[in-house]
Design an enzyme around this catalytic site. Structure first.
Site, PDB file in Angstrom:
ATOM      1  N   GLU A  44       0.858  -1.186   0.000  1.00  0.00           N
ATOM      2  CA  GLU A  44       0.000   0.000   0.000  1.00  0.00           C
ATOM      3  C   GLU A  44       0.885   1.224   0.000  1.00  0.00           C
ATOM      4  OE1 GLU A  44      -2.773   0.617   3.301  1.00  0.00           O
ATOM      5  OE2 GLU A  44      -3.847   2.044   2.008  1.00  0.00           O
ATOM      6  N   CYS A 237      -6.571   1.184   2.765  1.00  0.00           N
ATOM      7  CA  CYS A 237      -7.556   2.281   2.776  1.00  0.00           C
ATOM      8  C   CYS A 237      -7.472   3.162   1.536  1.00  0.00           C
ATOM      9  CB  CYS A 237      -7.366   3.125   4.033  1.00  0.00           C
ATOM     10  SG  CYS A 237      -7.808   2.251   5.541  1.00  0.00           S
ATOM     11  N   ASN A 372     -12.017  -3.188   0.357  1.00  0.00           N
ATOM     12  CA  ASN A 372     -10.854  -3.393   1.227  1.00  0.00           C
ATOM     13  C   ASN A 372     -11.272  -3.909   2.590  1.00  0.00           C
ATOM     14  OD1 ASN A 372      -8.323  -3.222   2.588  1.00  0.00           O
ATOM     15  ND2 ASN A 372      -8.906  -1.202   3.327  1.00  0.00           N
ATOM     16  N   GLU A 373     -11.640  -3.016   3.447  1.00  0.00           N
ATOM     17  CA  GLU A 373     -11.889  -3.394   4.846  1.00  0.00           C
ATOM     18  C   GLU A 373     -13.301  -2.926   5.181  1.00  0.00           C
ATOM     19  OE1 GLU A 373      -9.522  -1.371   7.974  1.00  0.00           O
ATOM     20  OE2 GLU A 373      -8.437  -3.264   8.089  1.00  0.00           O
TER      21      GLU A 373
HETATM   22  O1  AHR Z   1      -2.131  -1.288   6.746  1.00  0.00           O
HETATM   23  C1  AHR Z   1      -2.624  -0.045   7.112  1.00  0.00           C
HETATM   24  C2  AHR Z   1      -4.133   0.039   7.032  1.00  0.00           C
HETATM   25  O2  AHR Z   1      -4.717  -0.816   7.952  1.00  0.00           O
HETATM   26  C3  AHR Z   1      -4.742  -0.378   5.728  1.00  0.00           C
HETATM   27  O3  AHR Z   1      -4.768   0.638   4.812  1.00  0.00           O
HETATM   28  C4  AHR Z   1      -6.140  -0.749   6.115  1.00  0.00           C
HETATM   29  O4  AHR Z   1      -6.682  -1.739   5.283  1.00  0.00           O
HETATM   30  C5  AHR Z   1      -6.032  -1.160   7.549  1.00  0.00           C
HETATM   31  O5  AHR Z   1      -6.938  -0.476   8.326  1.00  0.00           O
END
Ligand code: AHR
Length: 668
Positions: A44, A237, A372-373
């Site tokens: 990322e 994110c 993603n999350e």
């Molecule tokens: O790894 C850092 C962040 O942690 C990532 O962007 C996210 O997916 C998680 O909350």
């Protein structure tokens, strides 16, 4: 026990008479395959991982598209920022004009990312798009060092003739006579004729695999050296953006780099106490480069796309922050088009762009992450039409859904239930958790439930989606930075991945990279500055697993129980696999206790003396870590141990140092 070579200094034991633990490895039972996607990496653009990090570009704001057009630059003399340049999505450029007196100068200096790192004897490729509207003109291109006691600030200068009144690319190569972490690139007008400059770029000639729009060689090599099974990208994110306007859009990241529009990087301001107003995404490291990098390092690519939702942490349950259900089609189309971009024939609409970028063969992408999350119904209902559309057009592509940011609890359960119901192929789980969680202590179980620590995956449904432990790291309580102890606990926990290879198909520590001057999140796997890097102890743990993942599960028990730091197991964690290709039994044992422990490995099913190859990670200082100055302070050491011909089977006797990880390889 005959110890031929021991490479680990045993720390002083607190107990002189620790009980010997007997671990049975049943070498006759070759179990389910270990997936080739184990163990992976998660990239990322956080902590300046892309621009200023892995991406080899040394110039910040090369296209003058930052909202403050000259951020990263110092302009001097007579100049103007104009916006009718040759690249539609990056229209800004700088015009340098005669400052009106022979000795005055007009020009620009770039500060790079925390300075420009140059290495002695290395060649750097300077490129620029330019035009000379008043006829042939010249610019000087220099490396300078401002904070110097030397007589000359500049230590390399060359000149470039801008011959044409039309926009054209120009290039020259500069060699650096010395190593310097914080150089500047300076360009100024020579003579009186105007020059227009756009997309001012500087790359080391020596990038990973010598690619022109390439990766920083040492950082990319560190990725390859893991032998990763998977590369998940581009986040995290940043896939979501704080709002939909700033989400990651892969279509903006392909084609000529000069025309890739800038995007905000949400990590610029996510943590006010680590605020970097100059953190943007140039998209120079885009989806083509991610696929190519995956191929170069031998990892299966796993792109993750936006599911029509902005980051839920920033927007919570505000439905309006996300795309209305009846307007999801462009997002779904992005997924379908991405599959065509990666795998389609070279004459298909998107495959053609891949071919034009230099890769006519398909990338053979097999997985796609959608979201993603994300959590709750807002996500589940949006995911449905994505799944339907991908399944209809590309039934072989495996879909990775998510169980959200929690590693347990109501929302996590709800996420898993939804993923099962939608028949996702894999579920991406995230866990940044403290020591107790990784150890699965009673305290952790009281707080997090039974699903923490060493026996997490034993109870998972074998018939549902498979697990992608997509982001995890041990975040020490009160010690949220890289340190040895956390890495050893990760190593212990990872035996559970191995024990459950029939359900855990992918994993990745997170995050991957951090610039020592520009981080927002710790711990991380690899740290760097402008010229140097170091691999954290956690990196070595990942590497020990990835390089020794074997091909099949093989049962290992102690008193018929899995070895996972349970009551009576004295903090020991262990697992074993078989490698069909090398004929090796690979056993991993981690001692997470603060005392040494004698162990006996009973290799059931094989007889006679053998020599075991060992790799050992062992260190006394729990808070220690490698550093830029001491990059190899803590590294795994190779050794050998002699196995004896026991009465019934081969036996290996050993003593495990406190807080250590030892891996044994024995030919079957
Ligand atoms: O790894 C850092 C962040 O942690 C990532 O962007 C996210 O997916 C998680 O909350």
């Amino acid at each position: 026990m005959k110890k031929l070579i021991t490479t680990c200094l045993l720390a002083v034991s607190l107990s002189a008479t620790a009980q010997t633990h007997v671990l049975d490895v049943n070498t006759k039972k070759i179990g389910a395959p270990v997936q080739s996607t184990m163990y992976g990496l998660f990239f990322e653009d956080i902590n300046y991982a892309a621009d200023g990090g892995l991406y080899g570009e040394l110039v910040k704001n090369r296209s003058f598209e930052f909202p403050d057009r000259l951020m990263g630059w110092e302009a001097f003399g007579t100049f103007e920022v104009k916006d009718d340049g040759p690249f539609e999505r990056c229209p800004h450029y700088v015009e340098l004009r005669d400052p009106g007196h022979g000795e005055r100068r007009s020009g620009l200096s770039n500060n790079g990312f925390f300075g420009i790192g140059l290495k002695q004897g290395e060649a750097y490729r300077f490129t620029v798009w330019a035009k000379a509207p008043q006829g042939e003109a010249q610019i000087a291109v220099q490396f300078i060092e401002r904070a110097t006691m030397e007589e000359n600030q500049e230590f390399v200068t060359d000149t470039l003739t801008i011959a044409s009144g039309d926009w054209k690319p120009y290039e020259l190569t500069l060699k650096s006579p010395r190593t310097i972490d914080k150089a500047q690139l300076r360009i100024y007008l020579v003579g009186k004729k105007t020059v227009d400059l756009e997309h001012v770029s500087l790359f080391p000639v020596n990038t990973f695999k010598n690619r022109k729009n390439g990766m920083r060689a040492d950082l990319a090599q560190a990725l390859a050296d893991v032998h990763p099974g998977l590369l998940r990208f581009p986040g995290g994110c940043i896939v979501e953006g704080v709002d939909l306007g700033t989400r990651y859009q892969w279509k903006n990241t392909i084609g000529p780099v000069e025309n890739r529009p800038l995007n905000e990087n949400r990590w610029e301001y996510t943590f006010p106490y680590r605020f970097y107003p100059d953190y943007f995404q140039s998209y120079g490291l885009g989806f083509f480069e991610f696929f190519q990098l995956s191929e170069d390092i031998g990892a299966e690519p796993l792109p993750v796309l936006n599911v029509g939702m902005a980051c839920q942490f920033q927007n919570w349950d505000d439905e309006n922050a996300h795309v209305p259900m009846d307007q999801l089609q462009p997002y779904i189309q992005d997924c379908l088009d991405l599959i065509e971009f990666a795998n389609g024939p070279a004459d298909s609409q998107w495959g053609k762009i891949r071919a034009e970028m230099g890769h006519p063969e398909p990338f053979n992408m097999k997985f796609i992450g959608v979201g993603n999350e994300q959590w709750d119904d807002m996500y589940y209902k949006r995911l449905e039409p994505f799944v339907a559309a991908i399944r209809a057009k590309y039934p072989d592509i495996k879909i990775v859904g998510t169980s959200g940011p929690d590693s347990e609890g109501k929302m996590f359960e709800k996420g898993w239930a939804a993923m099962k119901q939608q028949k996702a192929d894999l579920v991406d789980e995230h866990f940044y958790r403290p020591e107790a969680w990784f150890l699965g202590t009673d305290e952790a179980k009281a707080r997090y439930g039974n699903n923490c620590g060493g026996l997490r995956y034993e109870s998972y449904d074998r018939k549902g989606p498979k697990v992608f432990a997509g982001e995890y790291a041990c975040h020490g309580r009160g010690k949220k930075w890289n340190h040895y102890e956390a890495s050893i606990l990760e190593a212990g926990f990872m035996t559970d991945f191995e024990r459950n290879a029939d359900v855990v198909y992918m994993t990745a520590y997170a995050p991957l990279f951090a610039h020592v001057e520009g981080w927002q999140w710790r711990p991380d796997l690899i740290w760097f500055d402008n010229n140097r890097m170091f691999k954290s102890v956690s990196y070595y743990v990942q590497q020990m697993y990835a390089q020794n993942k074997g091909t099949n599960m093989m049962p290992l028990t102690m008193d018929k129980q899995p070895v996972a730091g349970q009551a009576g197991q004295d903090g020991l964690f262990a697992s074993s696999v078989y490698d069909k290709n090398t004929g090796e039994i690979i056993v991993k044992v981690i001692n997470t206790s603060k005392q040494k422990h004698p162990v006996t490995l009973n290799l059931l099913g094989i007889k006679g003396e053998r020599t075991a190859q060992t790799i050992t990670l062992c260190h006394d200082g729990m808070d220690d870590e490698n550093t830029l100055d001491q990059p190899e302070k803590i590294t795994p050491k190779q050794g050998t141990l002699q196995c004896e011909a026991g009465q019934k089977n081969t036996v290996l006797n050993d003593e495990l140092a406190p807080m250590s990880f030892r891996l044994y390889k024995i030919k079957k």
